[in-house]
Design a protein around this motif. Structure first.
Motif, PDB file in Angstrom:
ATOM      1  N   GLN A   1       0.829  -1.188   0.000  1.00 33.80           N
ATOM      2  CA  GLN A   1       0.000   0.000   0.000  1.00 33.80           C
ATOM      3  C   GLN A   1       0.875   1.253   0.000  1.00 33.80           C
ATOM      4  O   GLN A   1       2.032   1.222   0.377  1.00 33.80           O
ATOM      5  CB  GLN A   1      -0.915   0.007   1.234  1.00 33.80           C
ATOM      6  N   GLY A   2       0.286   2.372  -0.424  1.00 33.48           N
ATOM      7  CA  GLY A   2       0.999   3.643  -0.374  1.00 33.48           C
ATOM      8  C   GLY A   2       1.911   3.833  -1.565  1.00 33.48           C
ATOM      9  O   GLY A   2       1.753   3.214  -2.619  1.00 33.48           O
ATOM     10  N   VAL A   3       2.900   4.712  -1.396  1.00 33.44           N
ATOM     11  CA  VAL A   3       3.829   5.029  -2.467  1.00 33.44           C
ATOM     12  C   VAL A   3       5.130   4.266  -2.251  1.00 33.44           C
ATOM     13  O   VAL A   3       5.639   4.179  -1.137  1.00 33.44           O
ATOM     14  CB  VAL A   3       4.068   6.554  -2.553  1.00 33.44           C
TER      15      VAL A   3
ATOM     16  N   ASN B   1       2.444   4.758  -6.956  1.00 32.39           N
ATOM     17  CA  ASN B   1       1.377   4.394  -6.040  1.00 32.39           C
ATOM     18  C   ASN B   1       0.273   3.737  -6.848  1.00 32.39           C
ATOM     19  O   ASN B   1       0.514   3.296  -7.972  1.00 32.39           O
ATOM     20  CB  ASN B   1       0.886   5.613  -5.238  1.00 32.39           C
ATOM     21  N   ARG B   2      -0.921   3.660  -6.319  1.00 32.11           N
ATOM     22  CA  ARG B   2      -1.996   2.983  -7.040  1.00 32.11           C
ATOM     23  C   ARG B   2      -2.609   3.837  -8.143  1.00 32.11           C
ATOM     24  O   ARG B   2      -3.544   3.409  -8.815  1.00 32.11           O
ATOM     25  CB  ARG B   2      -3.088   2.550  -6.042  1.00 32.11           C
ATOM     26  N   GLN B   3      -2.087   5.068  -8.332  1.00 31.08           N
ATOM     27  CA  GLN B   3      -2.653   5.958  -9.337  1.00 31.08           C
ATOM     28  C   GLN B   3      -1.676   6.366 -10.432  1.00 31.08           C
ATOM     29  O   GLN B   3      -2.075   6.571 -11.571  1.00 31.08           O
ATOM     30  CB  GLN B   3      -3.189   7.233  -8.664  1.00 31.08           C
ATOM     31  N   VAL B   4      -0.403   6.481 -10.091  1.00 27.27           N
ATOM     32  CA  VAL B   4       0.544   7.030 -11.045  1.00 27.27           C
ATOM     33  C   VAL B   4       1.950   6.523 -10.739  1.00 27.27           C
ATOM     34  O   VAL B   4       2.263   6.153  -9.587  1.00 27.27           O
ATOM     35  CB  VAL B   4       0.520   8.579 -10.998  1.00 27.27           C
ATOM     36  N   GLY B   5       2.789   6.515 -11.772  1.00 29.57           N
ATOM     37  CA  GLY B   5       4.200   6.185 -11.589  1.00 29.57           C
ATOM     38  C   GLY B   5       5.060   7.136 -12.404  1.00 29.57           C
ATOM     39  O   GLY B   5       4.660   7.582 -13.488  1.00 29.57           O
ATOM     40  N   ILE B   6       6.249   7.482 -11.868  1.00 31.36           N
ATOM     41  CA  ILE B   6       7.203   8.323 -12.592  1.00 31.36           C
ATOM     42  C   ILE B   6       8.551   7.616 -12.584  1.00 31.36           C
ATOM     43  O   ILE B   6       8.888   6.896 -11.637  1.00 31.36           O
ATOM     44  CB  ILE B   6       7.328   9.733 -11.976  1.00 31.36           C
TER      45      ILE B   6
END
Length: 741
Positions: free
Chosen positions: A28-30, A43-48
């Motif tokens: 969970q989390g980043v 995280n569960r929304q975006v990656g860089i």
């Protein structure tokens, strides 16, 4: 979607899929993602992902979607300009092969930060990219240090994002830019090739966000600087149709850059990452931040008690003028009396131009004093007092930046000291061709004191109900004076100096009249707590979208630029409708001629419409002027469009023949859906009515849809618990004011 592969430490993208390893964590989390020559956050929304070897930003991927960054053009994440010698152009540093790069990470699963460190012979730069556990937006900061033979930091451009188009149809790729009250433009193949700089604060950039999105995709890239102190910067938009992309960037100017800055640490976050929606959704993201700033500290209009009723309910704003001999006080009085009678004595207000006597009579705005303490025009004070007795209030026009050095004055030496200086110490003129007109530094105590005294006299002695500060609330020439008490160039002097000035003026006029109001010339966002109403630069414009109204329209009042026949003639009804639907005070009606166009028989239709929208506004003020602006509705069938040339700049504007707005009351959570038919033919449309748009206690239970007439009387239309289509028939010129309770 074809997944790329890692080859010799580089990402070869057959298409735009993320690396296979980016979203594999089950935690969970980043999380920090470290893979061979790459390092990133997810995280569960975006990656860089950054490349370790050179610090390049490889991509930003929303989960389940492609890379938001385009492969071309190649845009370094940052560039640095070094301080120029004399009048030479600055040299530019970019991260190159000489840079030694290291990438480190810190934080925990709630929030983590990557630090990308670039060590070069002439500079050390550290980029910080931070990601929280429950957000798709990445926060960016930069530190820069001049080293070796680097003479100092002149500017830093950071971050630079080449944003890829999202829609296959070029017409669907759109961006909202911080131009005036808000404008959309096509990007990628949907717009022309070109570079645009939008200086903030400036005559164009009034807020600090951009967003590029696909209307069909319903998503895009959000970019903003969350700077509540108003540091000078410039937003860059570089459109590249050949690569179907646009580069979004911000250029930052270190405080004291004229004296040589060896270290710069950005004092605010740049926010960049994926979002869902269109211009309105991007504006709502910005609103979430904006309402936490001091600019919103006076609170919602619906809850304020410091604004006079004659302002918040004004049917229109006026512009009397005695700037030329052919514009005597008597002409203005004739028109103002006629307007008052035409509207049944309803209070209104305006800005009176040319209040001062001067030896340079006939020089148009030179008759506004230009910084000199001069007596009022003959008969002016009597006229102001007469109209105030009729409930008509005026602000005195006072120029906030220009000083006329050709007018003899005993304090000329003190004035000279307060003039803006360039890097060579020369006085900075205002404009071209009139060297006697000087740009004053509004951070100086003397100039602030002069404007305080002029404002105090106008309100306290002459009977004005406030002051309009022209050229106020936006950009100014950069001041490099070494003895003004502010940094030598750069920083936030332009905004902090103007805020200090207007705070002093506000205290002075409110001491003379507790209802006195202040306004400025289409000021940027940073003065909404200090100005009571604001003149807008145009009523409408090409590709206009209501960003002001969406972000802070329920915190701040505004009025139109001009209400009169434009260069192309034509009806004023479309402009009046646009202003009405946003709750903007219509204006300004020019009053220097005794034969006011609006009162002539050929303009009877426009006068009648103005009276009608005034009545609706008076009864519907809690929605139109005080309410929260909601996302425009999708009407069915889509109304046909019409074209007209707006009256201020003759811009071509296209609008649907049925214009509308939807606002939610902060008082009871009810929603107003207001429609105006501008066509010469009747229109029949279907309006989606959504009970869930109600707020507060109204949100539960059966929703009742009622229609209000211009006398404020309500009749029941329909009711329901779920979304329903409501058919509305509109006669030519008709207004439908629907209230969902």
């Amino acid at each position: 979607m074809v997944v790329g592969c890692w080859l010799a430490g580089t990402w070869a993208m057959a298409e735009t899929a993320p690396p296979l390893w980016l979203f594999t964590s089950q935690e969970q989390g980043v999380q920090v993602v470290d893979h061979e020559d790459s390092m990133g956050l997810a995280n569960r929304q975006v990656g860089i992902v950054f490349r370790k070897s050179d610090g390049a930003l490889i991509g930003i991927w929303p989960v389940g979607q492609g890379n938001l960054l385009a492969a071309a053009p190649k845009a370094p994440l940052w560039t640095m300009e070094t301080i120029p010698a004399g009048t030479e152009k600055p040299a530019v540093l970019v991260p190159d092969a000489s840079a030694k790069v290291a990438v480190t990470a810190k934080g925990d699963a709630m929030a983590r930060t990557l630090a990308v460190i670039y060590e070069m012979p002439s500079a050390r730069v550290v980029v910080h990219a931070s990601l929280g556990a429950e957000t798709s937006l990445v926060r960016w900061r930069i530190e820069a240090e001049a080293r070796g033979d680097n003479p100092g930091i002149w500017s830093v451009t950071f971050p630079q994002f080449p944003v890829a188009a999202l829609d296959a149809d070029p017409a669907g790729n759109e961006m909202v830019v911080p131009y005036r009250r808000g404008q959309t433009r096509g990007f990628g193949k949907g717009g022309p090739r070109g570079d645009t700089d939008l200086p903030y604060p400036g005559p164009a950039a009034k807020f600090q966000f951009l967003a590029a999105y696909g209307r069909g995709a319903g998503r895009g890239f959000y970019f903003s600087t969350e700077d509540g102190q108003g540091f000078t910067k410039s937003f860059a938009v570089r459109n590249r149709p050949e690569s179907d992309s646009v580069v979004l960037a911000a250029q930052h100017f270190p405080a004291g850059r004229g004296a040589g800055v060896k270290r710069f640490e950005m004092a605010y976050d740049v926010v960049g990452g994926p979002f869902t929606g269109d211009w309105w959704d991007a504006a709502r993201l910005y609103r979430n931040w904006w309402t936490q700033q001091v600019w919103a500290s006076r609170g919602l209009l619906a809850e304020r008690h410091d604004l006079p009723d004659w302002l918040v309910r004004a049917p229109f704003a006026t512009r009397p003028s005695t700037t030329k001999p052919e514009r005597p006080v008597a002409n203005n009085l004739t028109t103002l009396r006629a307007l008052s009678e035409a509207f049944g004595g309803q209070p209104f207000f305006g800005i009176w131009y040319g209040c001062f006597q001067t030896a340079k009579a006939g020089g148009s705005l030179n008759e506004s004093g230009y910084g000199h303490d001069l007596p009022p025009k003959p008969e002016l004070v009597e006229a102001v007092r007469e109209m105030r007795g009729r409930g008509v209030h005026f602000q005195a026009y006072i120029q906030s930046m220009i000083y006329d050095a050709s007018i003899a004055a005993p304090d000329a030496g003190a004035a000279d000291h307060a003039v803006t200086r360039d890097r060579q110490g020369n006085r900075v003129p205002y404009g071209v061709g009139e060297p006697q007109l000087l740009s004053m530094c509004r951070a100086t105590n003397w100039w602030q004191g002069r404007l305080v005294e002029l404002s105090r006299r106008a309100v306290g002695e002459w009977g004005f109900s406030g002051v309009y500060l022209d050229s106020f609330g936006k950009g100014a020439p950069e001041c490099f004076a070494t003895d003004h008490g502010h940094p030598v160039g750069g920083g936030n002097t332009v905004i902090s100096g103007q805020r200090a000035l207007v705070q002093r003026v506000r205290e002075a006029v409110r001491a003379a009249d507790h209802e006195a109001i202040l306004s400025g010339e289409d000021p940027i966002e940073a003065f909404r707590d200090l100005l009571d109403v604001n003149l807008y630069s145009v009523n409408v414009m090409t590709n206009y979208v209501p960003i002001y109204r969406t972000v802070w329209g329920d915190y701040s009042l505004g009025h139109g630029r001009g209400l009169g026949p434009g260069k192309s003639g034509g009806s004023l009804l479309p402009e009046l409708a646009a202003l009405f639907l946003e709750g903007t005070i219509p204006g300004r009606i020019y009053c220097e001629s005794p034969n006011l166009f609006l009162l002539q028989p050929e303009h009877a239709k426009e006068l009648a419409f103005l009276k009608t929208v005034s009545a609706y506004t008076d009864h519907g003020v809690s929605w139109l002027r005080f309410g929260e602006y909601l996302h425009p509705l999708v009407l069915s069938p889509p109304p046909p469009t019409m074209e007209f040339h707006e009256s201020s700049e003759n811009q071509l504007v296209r609008v649907p023949v049925v214009m509308h707005s939807i606002t939610r009351s902060h008082t009871d959570g009810s929603v107003a859906i207001v429609l105006v038919n501008l066509a010469d033919e009747a229109q029949s449309i279907s309006v989606p009515v959504d009970p869930s748009l109600r707020g507060g206690k109204s949100v539960s239970g059966v929703a009742k849809l009622r229609r209000m007439n211009e006398r404020g009387e309500m009749t029941d239309v329909a009711s329901g618990k779920v979304v329903w289509p409501q058919k509305i028939d509109l006669a030519p010129g008709e207004i439908a004011f629907l209230v969902l309770q």
